[in-house]
Scaffold this motif. Structure first.
Motif, PDB file in Angstrom:
ATOM      1  N   SER A   1       0.821  -1.201   0.000  1.00  0.00           N
ATOM      2  CA  SER A   1       0.000   0.000   0.000  1.00  0.00           C
ATOM      3  C   SER A   1       0.859   1.257   0.000  1.00  0.00           C
ATOM      4  CB  SER A   1      -0.895   0.013   1.247  1.00  0.00           C
ATOM      5  OG  SER A   1      -0.122   0.328   2.399  1.00  0.00           O
ATOM      6  N   ASN A   2       0.201   2.406  -0.067  1.00  0.00           N
ATOM      7  CA  ASN A   2       0.893   3.664   0.161  1.00  0.00           C
ATOM      8  C   ASN A   2       1.415   3.693   1.599  1.00  0.00           C
ATOM      9  OD1 ASN A   2       0.281   4.733  -2.415  1.00  0.00           O
ATOM     10  ND2 ASN A   2      -1.768   5.295  -1.702  1.00  0.00           N
ATOM     11  N   ILE A   3       2.474   4.443   1.836  1.00  0.00           N
ATOM     12  CA  ILE A   3       3.027   4.588   3.176  1.00  0.00           C
ATOM     13  C   ILE A   3       2.362   5.783   3.852  1.00  0.00           C
ATOM     14  CG2 ILE A   3       5.104   5.141   4.490  1.00  0.00           C
ATOM     15  CD1 ILE A   3       6.713   3.616   2.386  1.00  0.00           C
ATOM     16  N   CYS A   4       1.845   5.547   5.059  1.00  0.00           N
ATOM     17  CA  CYS A   4       1.173   6.592   5.823  1.00  0.00           C
ATOM     18  C   CYS A   4       2.092   7.096   6.932  1.00  0.00           C
ATOM     19  CB  CYS A   4      -0.111   6.055   6.460  1.00  0.00           C
ATOM     20  SG  CYS A   4      -1.254   5.264   5.304  1.00  0.00           S
ATOM     21  N   LYS A   5       2.294   8.391   6.996  1.00  0.00           N
ATOM     22  CA  LYS A   5       3.119   8.977   8.044  1.00  0.00           C
ATOM     23  C   LYS A   5       2.355   8.983   9.363  1.00  0.00           C
ATOM     24  CE  LYS A   5       6.584  10.021   5.335  1.00  0.00           C
ATOM     25  NZ  LYS A   5       7.905   9.348   5.459  1.00  0.00           N
ATOM     26  N   LEU A   6       3.033   8.611  10.436  1.00  0.00           N
ATOM     27  CA  LEU A   6       2.432   8.601  11.767  1.00  0.00           C
ATOM     28  C   LEU A   6       3.080   9.685  12.616  1.00  0.00           C
ATOM     29  CD1 LEU A   6       2.459   4.739  12.422  1.00  0.00           C
ATOM     30  CD2 LEU A   6       0.544   6.124  11.592  1.00  0.00           C
ATOM     31  N   ASN A   7       2.254  10.509  13.286  1.00  0.00           N
ATOM     32  CA  ASN A   7       2.762  11.550  14.166  1.00  0.00           C
ATOM     33  C   ASN A   7       1.702  11.878  15.203  1.00  0.00           C
ATOM     34  OD1 ASN A   7       0.915  13.450  12.899  1.00  0.00           O
ATOM     35  ND2 ASN A   7       2.354  13.434  11.160  1.00  0.00           N
ATOM     36  N   GLU A   8       1.969  12.910  16.011  1.00  0.00           N
ATOM     37  CA  GLU A   8       1.067  13.219  17.122  1.00  0.00           C
ATOM     38  C   GLU A   8      -0.304  13.703  16.673  1.00  0.00           C
ATOM     39  OE1 GLU A   8       3.515  16.938  16.348  1.00  0.00           O
ATOM     40  OE2 GLU A   8       3.842  14.777  16.441  1.00  0.00           O
ATOM     41  N   ASP A   9      -0.451  14.056  15.406  1.00  0.00           N
ATOM     42  CA  ASP A   9      -1.761  14.422  14.865  1.00  0.00           C
ATOM     43  C   ASP A   9      -2.536  13.122  14.609  1.00  0.00           C
ATOM     44  OD1 ASP A   9      -3.981  15.264  13.535  1.00  0.00           O
ATOM     45  OD2 ASP A   9      -2.924  16.294  11.921  1.00  0.00           O
TER      46      ASP A   9
ATOM     47  N   GLU B   1      -6.441   3.452   4.136  1.00  0.00           N
ATOM     48  CA  GLU B   1      -5.488   2.704   3.311  1.00  0.00           C
ATOM     49  C   GLU B   1      -5.777   1.205   3.384  1.00  0.00           C
ATOM     50  OE1 GLU B   1      -2.887   2.888   0.368  1.00  0.00           O
ATOM     51  OE2 GLU B   1      -3.605   4.646   1.469  1.00  0.00           O
ATOM     52  N   VAL B   2      -6.143   0.725   4.555  1.00  0.00           N
ATOM     53  CA  VAL B   2      -6.501  -0.689   4.701  1.00  0.00           C
ATOM     54  C   VAL B   2      -7.758  -1.010   3.893  1.00  0.00           C
ATOM     55  CG1 VAL B   2      -7.255  -2.471   6.346  1.00  0.00           C
ATOM     56  CG2 VAL B   2      -5.372  -0.933   6.936  1.00  0.00           C
ATOM     57  N   GLU B   3      -8.711  -0.084   3.887  1.00  0.00           N
ATOM     58  CA  GLU B   3      -9.918  -0.261   3.072  1.00  0.00           C
ATOM     59  C   GLU B   3      -9.559  -0.376   1.586  1.00  0.00           C
ATOM     60  OE1 GLU B   3     -12.941  -0.707   4.009  1.00  0.00           O
ATOM     61  OE2 GLU B   3     -13.137   0.085   6.042  1.00  0.00           O
ATOM     62  N   LYS B   4      -8.603   0.437   1.145  1.00  0.00           N
ATOM     63  CA  LYS B   4      -8.159   0.380  -0.253  1.00  0.00           C
ATOM     64  C   LYS B   4      -7.542  -0.978  -0.574  1.00  0.00           C
ATOM     65  CE  LYS B   4      -7.050   5.334  -0.649  1.00  0.00           C
ATOM     66  NZ  LYS B   4      -5.936   6.302  -0.827  1.00  0.00           N
ATOM     67  N   VAL B   5      -6.769  -1.507   0.376  1.00  0.00           N
ATOM     68  CA  VAL B   5      -6.132  -2.813   0.170  1.00  0.00           C
ATOM     69  C   VAL B   5      -7.170  -3.910   0.031  1.00  0.00           C
ATOM     70  CG1 VAL B   5      -4.699  -4.580   1.285  1.00  0.00           C
ATOM     71  CG2 VAL B   5      -3.967  -2.205   1.308  1.00  0.00           C
ATOM     72  N   THR B   6      -8.184  -3.883   0.881  1.00  0.00           N
ATOM     73  CA  THR B   6      -9.220  -4.920   0.801  1.00  0.00           C
ATOM     74  C   THR B   6     -10.008  -4.803  -0.508  1.00  0.00           C
ATOM     75  OG1 THR B   6     -10.851  -3.570   2.012  1.00  0.00           O
ATOM     76  CG2 THR B   6      -9.439  -5.022   3.311  1.00  0.00           C
ATOM     77  N   ALA B   7     -10.238  -3.557  -0.949  1.00  0.00           N
ATOM     78  CA  ALA B   7     -10.966  -3.357  -2.203  1.00  0.00           C
ATOM     79  C   ALA B   7     -10.130  -3.801  -3.400  1.00  0.00           C
ATOM     80  CB  ALA B   7     -11.360  -1.889  -2.347  1.00  0.00           C
TER      81      ALA B   7
ATOM     82  N   GLY C   1       6.558   7.790  12.974  1.00  0.00           N
ATOM     83  CA  GLY C   1       6.832   6.555  12.244  1.00  0.00           C
ATOM     84  C   GLY C   1       6.036   6.461  10.968  1.00  0.00           C
ATOM     85  N   GLU C   2       5.874   5.241  10.500  1.00  0.00           N
ATOM     86  CA  GLU C   2       5.172   4.996   9.240  1.00  0.00           C
ATOM     87  C   GLU C   2       4.320   3.732   9.356  1.00  0.00           C
ATOM     88  OE1 GLU C   2       8.377   4.631   6.471  1.00  0.00           O
ATOM     89  OE2 GLU C   2       8.482   6.801   6.099  1.00  0.00           O
ATOM     90  N   PHE C   3       3.251   3.692   8.567  1.00  0.00           N
ATOM     91  CA  PHE C   3       2.402   2.502   8.459  1.00  0.00           C
ATOM     92  C   PHE C   3       2.256   2.138   6.995  1.00  0.00           C
ATOM     93  CE2 PHE C   3      -1.649   0.792   7.129  1.00  0.00           C
ATOM     94  CZ  PHE C   3      -1.792  -0.321   7.930  1.00  0.00           C
ATOM     95  N   TRP C   4       2.201   0.839   6.719  1.00  0.00           N
ATOM     96  CA  TRP C   4       1.805   0.375   5.401  1.00  0.00           C
ATOM     97  C   TRP C   4       1.240  -1.046   5.536  1.00  0.00           C
ATOM     98  CZ3 TRP C   4       6.831   0.448   7.007  1.00  0.00           C
ATOM     99  CH2 TRP C   4       7.552  -0.750   6.933  1.00  0.00           C
ATOM    100  N   ALA C   5       0.487  -1.455   4.544  1.00  0.00           N
ATOM    101  CA  ALA C   5      -0.037  -2.820   4.480  1.00  0.00           C
ATOM    102  C   ALA C   5       0.534  -3.481   3.240  1.00  0.00           C
ATOM    103  CB  ALA C   5      -1.555  -2.802   4.420  1.00  0.00           C
ATOM    104  N   GLU C   6       0.704  -4.786   3.303  1.00  0.00           N
ATOM    105  CA  GLU C   6       1.177  -5.509   2.127  1.00  0.00           C
ATOM    106  C   GLU C   6       0.636  -6.928   2.152  1.00  0.00           C
ATOM    107  OE1 GLU C   6       5.585  -7.067   3.152  1.00  0.00           O
ATOM    108  OE2 GLU C   6       5.423  -4.868   3.100  1.00  0.00           O
ATOM    109  N   ASN C   7       0.599  -7.538   0.988  1.00  0.00           N
ATOM    110  CA  ASN C   7       0.163  -8.931   0.924  1.00  0.00           C
ATOM    111  C   ASN C   7       0.807  -9.637  -0.254  1.00  0.00           C
ATOM    112  OD1 ASN C   7      -1.850  -7.469  -0.945  1.00  0.00           O
ATOM    113  ND2 ASN C   7      -2.377  -9.630  -1.308  1.00  0.00           N
TER     114      ASN C   7
END
Length: 208
Positions: free
Chosen positions: A3-11, A21-27, A59-65
């Motif tokens: 998936s796209n990489i999502c930036k993680l921060n205090e926001d 992004e997870v919804e996009k992966v399932t679709a 940090g960062e988040f992403w999903a992959e399969n």
């Protein structure tokens, strides 16, 4: 796919991006509704835990399969840690509060925080029983509960596995009952937390 990489921060609005992004992966993978819901629930549980962590660590988040094997990845940077936060985490580790963390995700967060502390200063002997910072139930709740071969292959200095933790507490009534009540413990095939260099990785695994 990755998936796209999502930036993680205090926001904390970044967690909404993670779920989207997870919804996009399932679709994209045309997952049937029941499977898509399970992956979404795992992502929600992960985000619930991250809401506390990312107030102190970016940090960062992403999903992959690959085919039906899905992974939700989080990478947190330990070099964000300041002196005050380091002293706070050391105090928590020494007090044994990690061991008393409530819920499976609470315990995983406690392991991640202690690993972030270890990653921020590799000279601190967290993994030694004689160390004043060593908390067997708190940190080694994680360290001993993983296949050493897998840890070496992944390049982790310290690591924790939900699967190995389940096996280790089968005869501990309270801990096992906590697992039985946990959504994430029922849905995830495994959750790995590991230290790689100055980063801590959290990987949620699910196969369909």
């Amino acid at each position: 796919m990755k998936s796209n990489i999502c930036k993680l921060n205090e926001d904390l609005t970044c967690l909404k991006v993670v779920l989207a992004e997870v919804e996009k992966v399932t679709a994209y993978n045309a997952l049937e509704d029941k499977k898509a819901l399970r992956l979404r629930l795992l992502a929600e549980e992960l985000c619930g835990m991250l809401s506390g962590l990312i107030q102190n660590f970016s940090g960062e988040f992403w999903a992959e399969n690959i085919a039906g094997n899905y992974e939700l990845h989080v990478e947190l940077r330990a070099d964000n840690m300041n002196i005050d936060l380091r002293e706070e985490l050391i105090s928590v580790s020494k007090s044994g509060k990690n061991a008393a963390a409530r819920g499976v995700m609470g315990k995983i967060r406690a392991v991640a925080e202690t690993m972030l502390l270890a990653a921020s200063d590799p000279t601190m002997p967290f993994a030694l029983p004689e160390s004043e910072f060593y908390d067997y139930q708190g940190f080694n709740m994680g360290v001993g509960y993983i296949d050493p071969k897998m840890s070496v292959e992944a390049g982790y200095i310290y690591s924790w596995s939900l699967c190995s933790y389940k096996t280790a507490v089968e005869e501990k009534e309270d801990a096992y009952a906590e697992l039985e009540r946990s959504i994430v413990a029922k849905l995830a095939d495994d959750i790995i937390v590991g230290v790689r260099g100055k980063n801590v990785e959290i990987v949620v695994k699910k196969s369909f």
